[in-house]
Every structure is written in structure tokens, then in C-alpha cells.
Scaffold this active site. Structure first.
Site, mmCIF file in Angstrom:
data_model
loop_
_atom_site.group_PDB
_atom_site.id
_atom_site.type_symbol
_atom_site.label_atom_id
_atom_site.label_comp_id
_atom_site.label_asym_id
_atom_site.label_seq_id
_atom_site.Cartn_x
_atom_site.Cartn_y
_atom_site.Cartn_z
ATOM 1 N N ARG A 156 -2.436 7.579 4.263
ATOM 2 C CA ARG A 156 -1.218 8.266 3.851
ATOM 3 C C ARG A 156 -1.513 9.766 3.881
ATOM 4 O O ARG A 156 -2.615 10.190 3.513
ATOM 5 C CB ARG A 156 -0.801 7.872 2.423
ATOM 6 N N HIS B 209 3.257 7.794 12.667
ATOM 7 C CA HIS B 209 3.054 6.703 11.698
ATOM 8 C C HIS B 209 3.307 5.319 12.332
ATOM 9 O O HIS B 209 4.286 4.634 12.002
ATOM 10 C CB HIS B 209 3.957 6.896 10.469
HETATM 11 N N1 NAP Z 1 -0.702 4.263 9.466
HETATM 12 C C1 NAP Z 1 -0.270 3.023 9.446
HETATM 13 O O1 NAP Z 1 0.404 2.587 10.369
HETATM 14 C C2 NAP Z 1 -0.667 2.121 8.313
HETATM 15 C C3 NAP Z 1 -0.405 0.745 8.409
HETATM 16 C C4 NAP Z 1 -0.823 -0.082 7.369
HETATM 17 C C5 NAP Z 1 -1.498 0.448 6.275
HETATM 18 N N2 NAP Z 1 -1.733 1.789 6.200
HETATM 19 C C6 NAP Z 1 -2.462 2.370 5.060
HETATM 20 O O2 NAP Z 1 -3.778 1.795 5.000
HETATM 21 C C7 NAP Z 1 -4.092 1.638 3.615
HETATM 22 C C8 NAP Z 1 -5.256 0.679 3.443
HETATM 23 O O3 NAP Z 1 -4.824 -0.643 3.700
HETATM 24 P P1 NAP Z 1 -5.707 -1.917 3.307
HETATM 25 O O4 NAP Z 1 -4.901 -3.100 3.599
HETATM 26 O O5 NAP Z 1 -7.051 -1.818 3.931
HETATM 27 O O6 NAP Z 1 -5.861 -1.679 1.728
HETATM 28 P P2 NAP Z 1 -6.729 -2.511 0.695
HETATM 29 O O7 NAP Z 1 -7.116 -3.837 1.261
HETATM 30 O O8 NAP Z 1 -6.027 -2.455 -0.605
HETATM 31 O O9 NAP Z 1 -8.091 -1.663 0.592
HETATM 32 C C9 NAP Z 1 -8.161 -0.403 0.014
HETATM 33 C C10 NAP Z 1 -9.600 0.111 0.073
HETATM 34 O O10 NAP Z 1 -9.623 1.434 -0.474
HETATM 35 C C11 NAP Z 1 -10.577 1.479 -1.519
HETATM 36 N N3 NAP Z 1 -10.166 2.385 -2.588
HETATM 37 C C12 NAP Z 1 -9.020 2.360 -3.330
HETATM 38 N N4 NAP Z 1 -9.019 3.350 -4.239
HETATM 39 C C13 NAP Z 1 -10.202 3.999 -4.079
HETATM 40 C C14 NAP Z 1 -10.801 5.103 -4.727
HETATM 41 N N5 NAP Z 1 -10.205 5.742 -5.747
HETATM 42 N N6 NAP Z 1 -12.017 5.502 -4.314
HETATM 43 C C15 NAP Z 1 -12.657 4.861 -3.309
HETATM 44 N N7 NAP Z 1 -12.144 3.810 -2.642
HETATM 45 C C16 NAP Z 1 -10.929 3.386 -3.027
HETATM 46 C C17 NAP Z 1 -10.654 0.059 -2.052
HETATM 47 O O11 NAP Z 1 -11.871 -0.092 -2.754
HETATM 48 P P3 NAP Z 1 -12.289 -1.517 -3.370
HETATM 49 O O12 NAP Z 1 -12.609 -2.383 -2.188
HETATM 50 O O13 NAP Z 1 -13.471 -1.214 -4.182
HETATM 51 O O14 NAP Z 1 -11.088 -2.016 -4.136
HETATM 52 C C18 NAP Z 1 -10.552 -0.743 -0.757
HETATM 53 O O15 NAP Z 1 -11.814 -0.806 -0.124
HETATM 54 C C19 NAP Z 1 -2.762 1.179 3.013
HETATM 55 O O16 NAP Z 1 -2.738 1.368 1.617
HETATM 56 C C20 NAP Z 1 -1.766 2.064 3.736
HETATM 57 O O17 NAP Z 1 -1.595 3.275 3.022
HETATM 58 C C21 NAP Z 1 -1.313 2.624 7.195
#
Ligand code: NAP
Length: 312
Positions: A227, A275
Site C-alpha cells: 500500500r 495498482h
Molecule cells: N498491489 C496489489 O495488487 C496487491 C494485491 C493484493 C495484496 N496487496 C497487498 O499485499 C499485502 C500483503 O498481503 P498478504 O496476503 O501477504 O498479507 P498477510 O498474509 O496478512 O501477511 C502480512 C505479512 O506482513 C507482516 N507484518 C504485518 N505487520 C507487520 C509489522 N508491523 N512489522 C513487520 N511485519 C509485519 C506479517 O507478519 P507475521 O507473519 O509475523 O504476521 C506477515 O508476514 C496486503 O495487505 C495488501 O495490502 C497488494
């Protein structure tokens, strides 16, 4: 099992008919209704939504489940009108694969110095630069969740030296993992390219500020697919101007669409995409949505539930 009830759909980005067909293919008894066509709000038990307008949920008194039509839930969790119900998100390996494809493209583009050759071609100039061995390229992935872990593993498969950083300890084969705020400076200091794959939460908003950008090696590359607000955009623009950040691939921005007067548009060292690094895929995501509907009907806990207080 009680009767299924209706599912209301809202998204300005996704095709209602394609989703309806994919969902009904999995569960023909489930009635899918576009939000503009709901005639009996009391029959609506599930909401499949991407960025619905404020107040959207108020008329659905019998709602049992909210499904976020995507992986990132930041636009839902902070809302004052979010009902106190299970909230799930999509967790689809095909979506993770699509994201990993974008990340691989962006990392390889820098590792193989493609922007340099694109510029040379403009002159035109046959400007040989010997390719580096991938293990000499240190790539850091911030966020090792469903998308980050998949992308990190694909980067390992390409032979890069991959570092990962998350909130809690992770173990991913071939990835040097660290976690927590205290580990962030050392993590950043060793990465010539970072890939931002964190969710937007109160903890990660503005995390990559001037201070943290300065901890990267000079001339580092940034790829942001999470984001826009995770990076302080003005600090990034300044760092690109001074050369502290060499190049950036940006799929997400503080304000979207990126305003036409943003200095980022004119920067040769920045690649902008609107995006779309990964999108929700109806065919591969529908089975898990339907599975959660059946779980609700059967009184079982749902899968892929988000923690509203944690923000992801
Ligand atoms: N650009 C696009 O087209 C697109 C598409 C889809 C998603 N996204 C973005 O990608 C993001 C990630 O997706 P995901 O499915 O991989 O999310 P997820 O499965 O919820 O994983 C989030 C990761 O971030 C880590 N994290 C969260 N807060 C943190 C902090 N304060 N410090 C350090 N690490 C932290 C988590 O740590 P833990 O493992 O320890 O919990 C986890 O490893 C989404 O939230 C969205 O914003 C973008």
C-alpha cells in the site's frame, strides 16, 4: 443446515457477472445479488465486497459474514460502520502466484540492469555490462505472509540471496528471516533491492520514512506492491532526487489514481503501474468463499478470518 440466504456483491473494480457465475458454479443454491438489485435486505446473509461505501452494511440486519474481495483489508478494518461479524479475506495461491510474477519481473529488471539497456538503446549505444551472478544480488522482502512468502520463495528459485522481515519469526527455505522492529535496521542495511509486501496497519503506516530509507545502501531499489502509505511518499521522492534511492517500481500510492502533478510521473528512474500487481481471481477464489458460506450454515468457524484489532 439452515437455508443459505443471499450474498450481496459490491465492487467498482470486479465484474459482477463473472463472480456470480463462478460462485454459482460452486454452489448453485446460493443466490448472488448485486448491491443495486437487493429487494429484500433481510434475506442477505453474506457480503462479498471491495471498498463498499460508508453505511453499506446498515440495511443488512441478518448479515453473518463479510468477505473482503481481495487480500488487503486495510480499507475495511478501520471503518466505524464495520459490523461485529467474522470478516474473511481471499487467500488464493493463484493470486499469490500472480503477485510473485510481478515481483520477479521487477527484481529481475533491476538485477539484469534492464533500465540501463533501455536507456542505451535510446542513444543508440551497444553498451556491454557483464551480468552479475544472482547470488550476489541481495533482495529483501518486507512481509512474509501469503503473498510475501510465495514471492520470496520464487526469488530463491532464481538464485538471489533473499532476506525476509516480518512481525513474528518465520522459517522459509532458503530465506534469511528476521523479525520485529529491532531487526529492521540491519535487514535494510544489507539489501540492494527491497520488495514491500506488508499490510497497511497502524504499525506499518509511514514505516519507511526518511530515517529508514537512509538505512538502505546508497542507490538501493524499492518495489512497492503493498500500500502506498507504508512508504512516506515525500521522503521517497526526496530520496529518489538525491540518489539515496536509485530506482523504484511502484504499483501503489498514497493517493490513487496518482495525481497528475506528482513528481513521480516525470522521474525516469521510476516505473509506475496502476495498482494491478495481483487481482482477485473468481475461478480460483470461489471455492473458498463458498466453503465459508457452508461453514456459517453448519455453525463451524470460518477460514481466512482477519483479526480486526491487529489490522490484517
Ligand atoms: N498491489 C496489489 O495488487 C496487491 C494485491 C493484493 C495484496 N496487496 C497487498 O499485499 C499485502 C500483503 O498481503 P498478504 O496476503 O501477504 O498479507 P498477510 O498474509 O496478512 O501477511 C502480512 C505479512 O506482513 C507482516 N507484518 C504485518 N505487520 C507487520 C509489522 N508491523 N512489522 C513487520 N511485519 C509485519 C506479517 O507478519 P507475521 O507473519 O509475523 O504476521 C506477515 O508476514 C496486503 O495487505 C495488501 O495490502 C497488494
Amino acid at each position: 443446515m439452515s437455508s443459505l440466504g443471499q450474498m450481496v456483491f459490491y465492487s467498482d473494480f470486479d465484474d459482477f457477472n463473472v463472480w456470480k457465475e463462478a460462485l454459482q458454479h460452486c454452489l448453485p443454491e446460493l443466490e448472488i445479488v448485486h448491491s443495486t438489485a437487493v429487494t429484500h435486505p433481510e434475506k442477505v446473509h453474506y457480503a462479498l465486497v471491495w471498498k463498499p461505501p460508508q453505511g453499506f452494511f446498515a440495511r443488512f440486519d441478518n448479515l453473518k459474514l463479510v468477505i473482503n474481495l481481495g487480500a488487503g483489508v486495510d480499507s475495511l478494518v478501520g471503518r466505524p460502520d464495520l459490523p461485529d461479524l467474522p470478516i474473511t479475506r481471499l487467500s488464493d495461491p493463484n493470486m499469490a502466484r500472480m503477485m510473485a510474477g510481478y515481483v520477479l519481473f521487477a527484481v529481475l529488471r533491476y538485477a539484469r540492469e534492464i533500465p540501463y539497456f533501455e536507456q542505451a538503446q535510446q542513444e543508440p549505444a551497444w553498451s556491454y555490462r557483464h551480468p552479475r551472478s544472482p547470488e550476489d544480488v541481495h533482495v529483501g522482502v518486507l512481509g512474509l505472509g501469503e503473498l510475501g512468502a510465495y514471492a520470496a520463495t520464487e526469488l530463491v528459485r532464481q538464485g538471489f540471496t533473499v532476506h525476509g522481515w516480518s512481525r513474528s519469526q518465520k522459517e522459509i527455505e532458503g530465506v534469511c528471516c528476521s523479525y520485529g522492529t529491532a531487526a529492521l535496521p540491519a535487514f535494510l542495511g544489507q539489501c540492494e533491492t527491497i520488495v514491500v509486501m506488508l499490510p497497511l496497519t497502524p504499525e506499518t503506516r509511514g514505516l519507511l520514512d526518511e530515517h529508514h530509507l537512509n538505512l538502505l545502501p546508497r542507490g538501493a531499489n524499492i518495489i512497492n506492491v503493498s500500500r502506498g502509505e507504508v512508504i512516506v511518499e515525500d521522503a521517497l521522492i526526496n530520496a529518489l532526487k538525491t540518489g539515496q534511492i536509485g530506482q523504484a517500481t511502484l504499483d501503489v500510492f498514497t493517493k490513487e489514481p496518482l495525481p497528475l502533478d506528482s513528481p513521480l510521473w516525470a522521474m525516469q528512474q521510476v516505473l509506475i503501474t496502476p495498482h494491478l500487481a495481483s487481482v482477485a481471481l473468481p475461478l480460483s477464489s470461489s471455492p473458498q468463499i463458498v466453503d465459508n458460506v457452508l461453514r456459517i450454515c453448519g455453525g463451524k468457524p470460518v477460514l481466512h478470518q482477519i483479526e480486526v484489532m491487529r489490522g490484517y
